[in-house]
Design a protein around this motif. Sequence first.
Motif, PDB file in Angstrom:
ATOM      1  N   ASN A 196      35.427  70.094  53.063  1.00 60.73           N
ATOM      2  CA  ASN A 196      35.675  68.670  53.278  1.00 60.73           C
ATOM      3  C   ASN A 196      35.711  67.901  51.965  1.00 60.73           C
ATOM      4  OD1 ASN A 196      35.848  68.743  56.092  1.00 60.73           O
ATOM      5  ND2 ASN A 196      33.617  68.866  56.246  1.00 60.73           N
ATOM      6  N   ARG A 197      34.713  68.228  51.081  1.00 62.77           N
ATOM      7  CA  ARG A 197      34.590  67.493  49.820  1.00 62.77           C
ATOM      8  C   ARG A 197      34.517  68.482  48.669  1.00 62.77           C
ATOM      9  NH1 ARG A 197      29.924  65.133  49.136  1.00 62.77           N
ATOM     10  NH2 ARG A 197      28.870  66.399  50.697  1.00 62.77           N
ATOM     11  N   ALA A 226      43.432  79.042  46.429  1.00 64.08           N
ATOM     12  CA  ALA A 226      43.937  77.726  46.845  1.00 64.08           C
ATOM     13  C   ALA A 226      43.117  77.134  47.987  1.00 64.08           C
ATOM     14  CB  ALA A 226      45.404  77.827  47.246  1.00 64.08           C
ATOM     15  N   ALA A 227      42.588  77.997  48.869  1.00 62.36           N
ATOM     16  CA  ALA A 227      41.828  77.502  50.014  1.00 62.36           C
ATOM     17  C   ALA A 227      40.421  77.039  49.624  1.00 62.36           C
ATOM     18  CB  ALA A 227      41.726  78.599  51.076  1.00 62.36           C
ATOM     19  N   ASN A 228      39.912  77.595  48.504  1.00 60.80           N
ATOM     20  CA  ASN A 228      38.534  77.327  48.084  1.00 60.80           C
ATOM     21  C   ASN A 228      38.414  76.293  46.967  1.00 60.80           C
ATOM     22  OD1 ASN A 228      36.630  79.362  49.496  1.00 60.80           O
ATOM     23  ND2 ASN A 228      38.425  80.589  48.945  1.00 60.80           N
ATOM     24  N   LEU A 229      39.557  75.985  46.329  1.00 60.81           N
ATOM     25  CA  LEU A 229      39.549  75.055  45.200  1.00 60.81           C
ATOM     26  C   LEU A 229      40.349  73.807  45.534  1.00 60.81           C
ATOM     27  CD1 LEU A 229      40.426  77.618  42.343  1.00 60.81           C
ATOM     28  CD2 LEU A 229      38.147  76.723  42.904  1.00 60.81           C
ATOM     29  N   GLY A 230      39.969  72.688  44.921  1.00 64.90           N
ATOM     30  CA  GLY A 230      40.786  71.488  44.976  1.00 64.90           C
ATOM     31  C   GLY A 230      41.357  71.241  43.591  1.00 64.90           C
ATOM     32  N   CYS A 231      42.485  70.551  43.535  1.00 63.52           N
ATOM     33  CA  CYS A 231      43.079  70.215  42.252  1.00 63.52           C
ATOM     34  C   CYS A 231      43.044  68.690  42.142  1.00 63.52           C
ATOM     35  CB  CYS A 231      44.502  70.756  42.192  1.00 63.52           C
ATOM     36  SG  CYS A 231      45.195  70.652  40.547  1.00 63.52           S
TER      37      CYS A 231
END
Length: 273
Positions: free
Chosen positions: A113-114, A87-92
């Motif tokens: 950040n992005r 969860a900390a390394n991926l964005g959804c």
Amino acid sequence: MIDAPYPDLLELMELVGEAGKRLSDIDATEGAAGNISVYLGWEIDPRRQFPDSETIVLPYETPALKEKVLLISGSGRRLREIISDPAANLGCLKINADGKTGTLFTSTRRLFNRLTSELNSHLAVHQDQVHQTNTNFHAVIHAQPPHLTFLSHIPRYQDFTFFNNHILRWQPELIVNLPEGVGVIPFAVPSSDELMCKTLEALRVNRMVVWCKHGVIARSDNSVKRAADRIEYAESAAKYEYMNLVCGEPAVGLSRDEIISICRAFDIKQSIF
Ligand SMILES: [Zn+2]
């Protein structure tokens, strides 16, 4: 395409982590190199794992993905570390109805950040494949396996036919797992529109493509690990090719006739040999 019951978000986040770990194990993701994205064409509520949200403008319009979500690695994150805290390394990213913007859901432990700097290529390939095949699942991985990348620096290996004739001759599994071969596209600046356009076209024909002098990109419409497997098969083939070059080319590999008999036995349709 994946059949119901669909895997849940947590399970998919773990699978992304496992694929990242495996690619790191084969030395294909030095430092923060490489990135992964997965399109999920079914109903997902990301807010439990990713409670924070913001609107972002997409670098590529994706109308075929509207109202659906993608799991995408964060810029600067290490693929090998996703597994320890997905969860900390991926964005959804949920694509908005306009196909031009998205809602990026992130964890309170967010470490970036992005999203990945190659987001344009990832989105373009997902958009193209979902539009063309209507698949409800699609994974895209960029990695930098050293032997494949090294060969792509040698001019004669930048030719599709030469490249595939030489790397697919080292193991019987290769033609079975890469029957349409590995695409090869000339060097283009990372994150550029040129790289995105060439990638999109090449991945229509091949499920894996070499970005000359940079790395590879692979896709799968049934599992993120299948995309990682393709990279691993091709990298092991390139390793044999490299060993043969270093040894002064004493081996010829499987002959054309031997490869054709493998294809006949396993009912593999290919046009390389
Ligand atoms: Zn790269």
